[in-house]
Design an enzyme around this catalytic site. Structure first.
Site, PDB file in Angstrom:
ATOM      1  CE  LYS A  68      -3.987   1.954   2.537  1.00  0.00           C
ATOM      2  NZ  LYS A  68      -4.868   1.764   3.704  1.00  0.00           N
ATOM      3  CB  SER A 143      -8.085   3.598   2.849  1.00  0.00           C
ATOM      4  OG  SER A 143      -7.246   2.970   3.829  1.00  0.00           O
ATOM      5  CB  SER A 167      -8.539   0.497   5.603  1.00  0.00           C
ATOM      6  OG  SER A 167      -9.285   1.672   5.778  1.00  0.00           O
TER       7      SER A 167
END
Length: 470
Positions: A68, A143, A167
């Site tokens: 990420k 996210s 997330s």
């Protein structure tokens, strides 16, 4: 997937991963799930790993991994999905990344995400929304949507994400993969760009439960660079595949099965619970009475901590700088142009609840209720319950652009944020589909009992078989 036993070369695994990313259109012009890639660097690293003798190869030898974009790497930018850090390359790498490399994994890309991890759909990225590879008109969740989508698209079998309120688990459910949020303190946060420090976790996505277990095994454990990292011994997560469920008590919290829950999602959860019972588990109805306050508590505490953490992005030390009328003007111009609307909304909310006259009424009260939520979990687990089972999300993946009301979007995390508030481990795994879209089932365990969670996940995954994906 390459292995330390030499079944396939690291170079072959990386080449296949890069080819798959190209095939599915993972870049910004396509699904927009990968923001940065370094094909040449990954292939060089693979060649170096392949030159090692078999005894020197790590357990993830040659395994391609996506990280990420808010987890620091030295070979690719770490922009947090934001214009304010566009192109920024960290001078150091996160502990989780360093441990993956030490295990033999190879970072092949950085994934798209909601800006500074603030969102539930990856639509808040400054670089455009990511798309769900199973239904490109729909969100992959957020996210960490880009990491979940990279696994779902077959680019990698393991990816790193981060969790503040769901997330990892929510996008795992939307994309039909496995997502694990460990106990707070199980995995070092060193190198994870802070959103809300008391809620942030580094988590793992896997194509299968075993992939997720392998990833967590590599990154878990004490780190002197993170003062909140726990010294608890790390058990053998992959060994949990040999465990059974006889004598295991699984709680079904009534607050997670409201009348408003989609009956088709309820049916998938009920079927999964029946499978768990058939494997020897006892299912017991339980209550977590303060669950209904979780969203309000979360959206006071998380923005409050964000308003403090994001103060460092001011145009002075690194990242975007836009000159203005004096120092204050430079601050305003930089932050107004560098941050997107959702980040600005949460900074303003957080600053408000921390301000004089409102701190006690909002932030202090929210922390008190957070204690009640944690106590709910403690009481359930102290009553003889080993695990909880719930739906991961109240809906399947929704169409891009369909949620314009921020509060409606925040409700996407209604079943996940309590685990972050309490710091307990939780994971999502596929349990079926509704209208062709994945449904996730959530397992929640007591602090540092991820192994028990994996025992149930391995068993349920085996029992469901292809039922989990149809």
């Amino acid at each position: 997937m390459s292995t330390a036993s030499g079944e396939a070369s690291a170079r072959d695994a990386v080449t296949a991963s890069l080819a798959r990313a190209l095939e599915v259109g993972a870049g910004r012009a396509g699904l927009n799930i990968l923001l940065y890639q370094d094909a040449d660097g990954a292939l060089r690293e693979a060649a170096e790993l392949d030159r090692r003798d078999l005894p020197e190869r790590g357990p993830l030898h040659g395994t391609p991994v996506v990280v990420k974009d808010n987890i620091a790497t030295t070979t690719l930018p770490t922009s947090c999905g934001s214009k304010i850090l566009e192109g920024y390359v960290s001078p150091y790498e996160a502990t989780a990344v360093a441990r993956l490399r030490a295990a033999g994994a190879i970072i092949v890309g950085k994934s798209n995400m909601d800006e500074f991890a603030m969102g539930s759909s990856t639509e808040n990225s400054a670089y455009g929304p990511a798309r769900n590879p199973l239904a490109p008109d729909r969100v992959p969740g957020g996210s960490s949507g880009g990491s979940a989508a990279a696994v779902a698209a077959g680019i990698v079998r393991i990816a790193l994400g981060s969790e503040t309120g769901g997330s990892v688990r929510q996008p795992a459910a939307f994309c039909g993969v496995v997502g694990v949020k460990p106990t707070y303190g199980r995995v070092s946060r060193y190198g994870l760009v802070a959103f809300a420090s008391s809620l942030d976790h580094v988590g793992v996505f896997g194509k299968t439960v075993d992939d997720a277990a392998s990833g967590l095994q590599a990154i878990a454990g004490l780190d002197p660079l993170d003062s909140t990292c726990a010294a608890e011994p790390v058990p053998d997560y992959r060994g949990a595949s040999r465990g059974g469920l006889t004598g295991v008590v699984i709680g079904r919290p009534k607050e997670y099965f409201p009348e408003s829950l989609d009956p088709r999602i309820r049916a998938k959860c009920d079927a999964a619970l029946e499978h768990l019972k058939s494997l020897g588990a006892e299912v017991r109805d339980v209550s977590l009475p303060h669950t209904n306050l979780a969203i309000e508590v979360y959206y006071i505490i998380a923005p409050a901590e964000a308003s403090s953490n994001l103060a460092r992005f001011d145009g002075v030390r690194y990242g975007l700088r836009i000159e203005g009328d004096g120092l204050r003007g430079m601050y305003e111009a930089t932050r107004s142009n560098g941050f997107g609307p959702e980040v600005i909304r949460r900074i303003m909310l957080g600053t408000y609840v921390l301000s004089a006259g409102y701190y006690d009424a909002y932030y202090r009260k929210a922390q008190q209720v957070r204690g009640l939520i944690a106590r709910d979990y403690a009481e359930v687990f102290n009553s003889g319950v080993h695990l909880l089972f719930t739906p991961t999300t109240p809906t399947t993946a929704f169409p891009i652009g369909s949620k314009s009301d921020p509060y409606e979007m925040y409700l996407s995390d209604i079943f996940t944020c309590t685990a972050n508030l309490a710091g307990v481990p939780a994971m999502s795994l596929p349990i079926g589909r509704v209208d062709g879209l994945p449904v996730g089932g959530q397992l929640i365990a007591n602090h540092f009992d991820e192994r028990q969670m994996f025992v149930a996940a391995y068993a349920l995954e085996r029992e469901l078989g292809q039922e989990a994906h149809r």
